[in-house]
Design a protein around this motif. Structure first.
Motif, PDB file in Angstrom:
ATOM      1  N   TYR A   1       0.808  -1.217   0.000  1.00  0.00           N
ATOM      2  CA  TYR A   1       0.000   0.000   0.000  1.00  0.00           C
ATOM      3  C   TYR A   1       0.848   1.277   0.000  1.00  0.00           C
ATOM      4  CZ  TYR A   1      -4.168  -2.795   0.908  1.00  0.00           C
ATOM      5  OH  TYR A   1      -5.196  -3.701   0.811  1.00  0.00           O
ATOM      6  N   CYS A   2       2.123   1.171   0.252  1.00  0.00           N
ATOM      7  CA  CYS A   2       2.962   2.372   0.282  1.00  0.00           C
ATOM      8  C   CYS A   2       3.901   2.469  -0.921  1.00  0.00           C
ATOM      9  CB  CYS A   2       3.774   2.430   1.579  1.00  0.00           C
ATOM     10  SG  CYS A   2       5.189   1.294   1.630  1.00  0.00           S
ATOM     11  N   TYR A   3       3.839   1.503  -1.828  1.00  0.00           N
ATOM     12  CA  TYR A   3       4.799   1.467  -2.932  1.00  0.00           C
ATOM     13  C   TYR A   3       4.789   2.746  -3.782  1.00  0.00           C
ATOM     14  CZ  TYR A   3       5.710  -3.546  -2.226  1.00  0.00           C
ATOM     15  OH  TYR A   3       6.071  -4.771  -1.722  1.00  0.00           O
ATOM     16  N   SER A   4       3.618   3.122  -4.269  1.00  0.00           N
ATOM     17  CA  SER A   4       3.532   4.305  -5.142  1.00  0.00           C
ATOM     18  C   SER A   4       3.964   5.567  -4.410  1.00  0.00           C
ATOM     19  CB  SER A   4       2.102   4.466  -5.669  1.00  0.00           C
ATOM     20  OG  SER A   4       1.729   3.370  -6.461  1.00  0.00           O
ATOM     21  N   GLY A   5       3.480   5.742  -3.193  1.00  0.00           N
ATOM     22  CA  GLY A   5       3.856   6.909  -2.412  1.00  0.00           C
ATOM     23  C   GLY A   5       5.340   6.945  -2.113  1.00  0.00           C
ATOM     24  N   TYR A   6       5.918   5.774  -1.828  1.00  0.00           N
ATOM     25  CA  TYR A   6       7.354   5.721  -1.539  1.00  0.00           C
ATOM     26  C   TYR A   6       8.167   6.153  -2.754  1.00  0.00           C
ATOM     27  CZ  TYR A   6      11.924   3.956  -0.136  1.00  0.00           C
ATOM     28  OH  TYR A   6      13.253   3.855   0.174  1.00  0.00           O
ATOM     29  N   MET A   7       7.760   5.711  -3.932  1.00  0.00           N
ATOM     30  CA  MET A   7       8.471   6.094  -5.154  1.00  0.00           C
ATOM     31  C   MET A   7       8.441   7.607  -5.346  1.00  0.00           C
ATOM     32  SD  MET A   7       9.607   3.342  -6.874  1.00  0.00           S
ATOM     33  CE  MET A   7       9.573   3.778  -8.598  1.00  0.00           C
ATOM     34  N   VAL A   8       7.281   8.205  -5.113  1.00  0.00           N
ATOM     35  CA  VAL A   8       7.155   9.655  -5.273  1.00  0.00           C
ATOM     36  C   VAL A   8       7.957  10.379  -4.202  1.00  0.00           C
ATOM     37  CG1 VAL A   8       5.554  11.592  -5.378  1.00  0.00           C
ATOM     38  CG2 VAL A   8       4.880   9.375  -6.310  1.00  0.00           C
ATOM     39  N   SER A   9       7.916   9.891  -2.970  1.00  0.00           N
ATOM     40  CA  SER A   9       8.688  10.503  -1.883  1.00  0.00           C
ATOM     41  C   SER A   9      10.178  10.451  -2.176  1.00  0.00           C
ATOM     42  CB  SER A   9       8.397   9.790  -0.557  1.00  0.00           C
ATOM     43  OG  SER A   9       7.049   9.926  -0.198  1.00  0.00           O
ATOM     44  N   ASP A  10      10.623   9.330  -2.740  1.00  0.00           N
ATOM     45  CA  ASP A  10      12.030   9.194  -3.100  1.00  0.00           C
ATOM     46  C   ASP A  10      12.415  10.209  -4.171  1.00  0.00           C
ATOM     47  OD1 ASP A  10      14.610   7.519  -3.039  1.00  0.00           O
ATOM     48  OD2 ASP A  10      14.064   7.440  -5.164  1.00  0.00           O
ATOM     49  N   ALA A  11      11.532  10.413  -5.137  1.00  0.00           N
ATOM     50  CA  ALA A  11      11.796  11.402  -6.187  1.00  0.00           C
ATOM     51  C   ALA A  11      11.824  12.808  -5.615  1.00  0.00           C
ATOM     52  CB  ALA A  11      10.735  11.299  -7.282  1.00  0.00           C
ATOM     53  N   LEU A  12      10.982  13.044  -4.611  1.00  0.00           N
ATOM     54  CA  LEU A  12      10.953  14.364  -3.977  1.00  0.00           C
ATOM     55  C   LEU A  12      12.292  14.695  -3.324  1.00  0.00           C
ATOM     56  CD1 LEU A  12       9.262  16.830  -3.111  1.00  0.00           C
ATOM     57  CD2 LEU A  12       8.591  15.529  -1.076  1.00  0.00           C
ATOM     58  N   HIS A  13      12.939  13.681  -2.746  1.00  0.00           N
ATOM     59  CA  HIS A  13      14.222  13.888  -2.093  1.00  0.00           C
ATOM     60  C   HIS A  13      15.373  14.037  -3.092  1.00  0.00           C
ATOM     61  CE1 HIS A  13      12.001  12.191   1.395  1.00  0.00           C
ATOM     62  NE2 HIS A  13      12.737  13.052   2.046  1.00  0.00           N
ATOM     63  N   THR A  14      15.151  13.623  -4.328  1.00  0.00           N
ATOM     64  CA  THR A  14      16.223  13.717  -5.323  1.00  0.00           C
ATOM     65  C   THR A  14      16.224  15.050  -6.061  1.00  0.00           C
ATOM     66  OG1 THR A  14      14.862  12.725  -7.080  1.00  0.00           O
ATOM     67  CG2 THR A  14      16.152  11.224  -5.699  1.00  0.00           C
ATOM     68  N   ILE A  15      15.191  15.862  -5.846  1.00  0.00           N
ATOM     69  CA  ILE A  15      15.106  17.166  -6.522  1.00  0.00           C
ATOM     70  C   ILE A  15      15.090  18.265  -5.465  1.00  0.00           C
ATOM     71  CG2 ILE A  15      13.765  18.608  -8.077  1.00  0.00           C
ATOM     72  CD1 ILE A  15      12.592  16.103  -9.279  1.00  0.00           C
ATOM     73  N   THR A  16      16.064  19.131  -5.473  1.00  0.00           N
ATOM     74  CA  THR A  16      16.117  20.241  -4.518  1.00  0.00           C
ATOM     75  C   THR A  16      15.360  21.425  -5.081  1.00  0.00           C
ATOM     76  OG1 THR A  16      18.133  21.202  -5.446  1.00  0.00           O
ATOM     77  CG2 THR A  16      18.399  19.469  -3.803  1.00  0.00           C
ATOM     78  N   THR A  17      15.156  22.422  -4.245  1.00  0.00           N
ATOM     79  CA  THR A  17      14.431  23.612  -4.696  1.00  0.00           C
ATOM     80  C   THR A  17      15.185  24.383  -5.772  1.00  0.00           C
ATOM     81  OG1 THR A  17      15.405  24.823  -2.849  1.00  0.00           O
ATOM     82  CG2 THR A  17      13.226  23.880  -2.517  1.00  0.00           C
ATOM     83  N   GLN A  18      16.507  24.150  -5.840  1.00  0.00           N
ATOM     84  CA  GLN A  18      17.288  24.829  -6.877  1.00  0.00           C
ATOM     85  C   GLN A  18      17.318  24.030  -8.167  1.00  0.00           C
ATOM     86  OE1 GLN A  18      18.503  24.377  -3.707  1.00  0.00           O
ATOM     87  NE2 GLN A  18      18.014  26.465  -3.082  1.00  0.00           N
TER      88      GLN A  18
END
Length: 256
Positions: free
Chosen positions: A201-218
């Motif tokens: 149940y957390c697979y899709s959300g985990y993938m998106v969360s991981d992508a969020l950490h790979t992109i900084t605000t800059q």
């Protein structure tokens, strides 16, 4: 009768149901709200605007709205057979029960594909409007968006197989919906544990969360922390177990 023919029959059954409108509402709401909230901070010099907007929209969608929608779809499909003893008529046909159960699962995957297509198209439209208003000239990363849509599709399959198994085992709508919701809600918490790969149940959300950490605000990117092992083997095993359980349980109560 082949699975393809059975699938056509299943779609005829749900042709006039409320499933199709249901598939449109959640992705449109989450995309519009996500793009709007992020567009307020954009400037013409904003980098990786499309990626940031997509992650912003997909985060809530992947963790909650997408699985919530598919739970309701599972129950709606199941209820159509329970009402008026439709399942007894279906089981009276010279067709294997396992084939019927798998056909309904394939229909669920088709509805998942439709919902993600709506999400993708709505995001493109909303993103174009947002970037035009804010004078952001970054081109649309179509392949990036398509690849993420495919990732959301693939990572949702294990949870849908489990949702369908629960729906088959617990025919009462309130019980199956309640149990699935109880499993969906803690997904964001489980995603932050070392054993997240055991919780579909957390697979899709985990993938998106991981992508969020790979992109900084800059706009700079860092390496992903996602480990394909044991994630992929575990996802395949859990999907197979859920489907086998659903196939064996489907129609068992009615044939006793």
């Amino acid at each position: 009768m082949s699975i393809l023919e059975l699938t056509k029959i299943e779609f005829k059954k749900v042709k006039r149901s409320k499933i199709f409108p249901l598939l449109f509402i959640p992705p449109m709401l989450v995309v519009i709200s996500g793009v709007y909230s992020l567009s307020m901070y954009m400037t013409p010099e904003y980098t990786n605007a499309w990626k940031a907007m997509f992650i912003q929209s997909a985060l809530l969608f992947g963790y909650y709205l997408l699985p919530f929608t598919m739970v309701v779809v599972c129950v709606m499909i199941s209820n159509r057979e329970i009402q008026n003893n439709g399942i007894l008529k279906m089981l009276a046909l010279p067709i294997e029960k396992g084939k019927l159960a798998l056909t309904k699962f394939f229909v669920l995957l088709t509805f998942l594909m439709i919902e993600l297509s709506v999400f993708f198209i709505t995001f493109i439209v909303a993103g174009v409007i947002a970037t035009t208003v804010m004078n952001v000239t970054e081109t649309i990363p179509v392949m990036y968006l398509l690849s993420w849509t495919l990732k959301l599709f693939l990572t949702t399959i294990p949870s849908i197989s489990l949702m369908w198994a629960i729906t088959v085992f617990f025919e009462k709508p309130l019980l199956s919906i309640g149990l699935n919701l109880l499993l969906i809600i803690p997904g964001v918490l489980v995603a932050n544990t070392p054993v997240w790969f055991c919780y579909p149940y957390c697979y899709s959300g985990y993938m998106v969360s991981d992508a969020l950490h790979t992109i900084t605000t800059q706009g700079a990117e860092i390496s992903s922390s996602l480990q394909l092992f044991p994630f992929i083997p575990c996802a395949i095993i859990l999907t197979c177990i859920s489907l086998v359980a659903a196939v064996k349980q489907f129609g068992r109560k009615e044939t006793k």
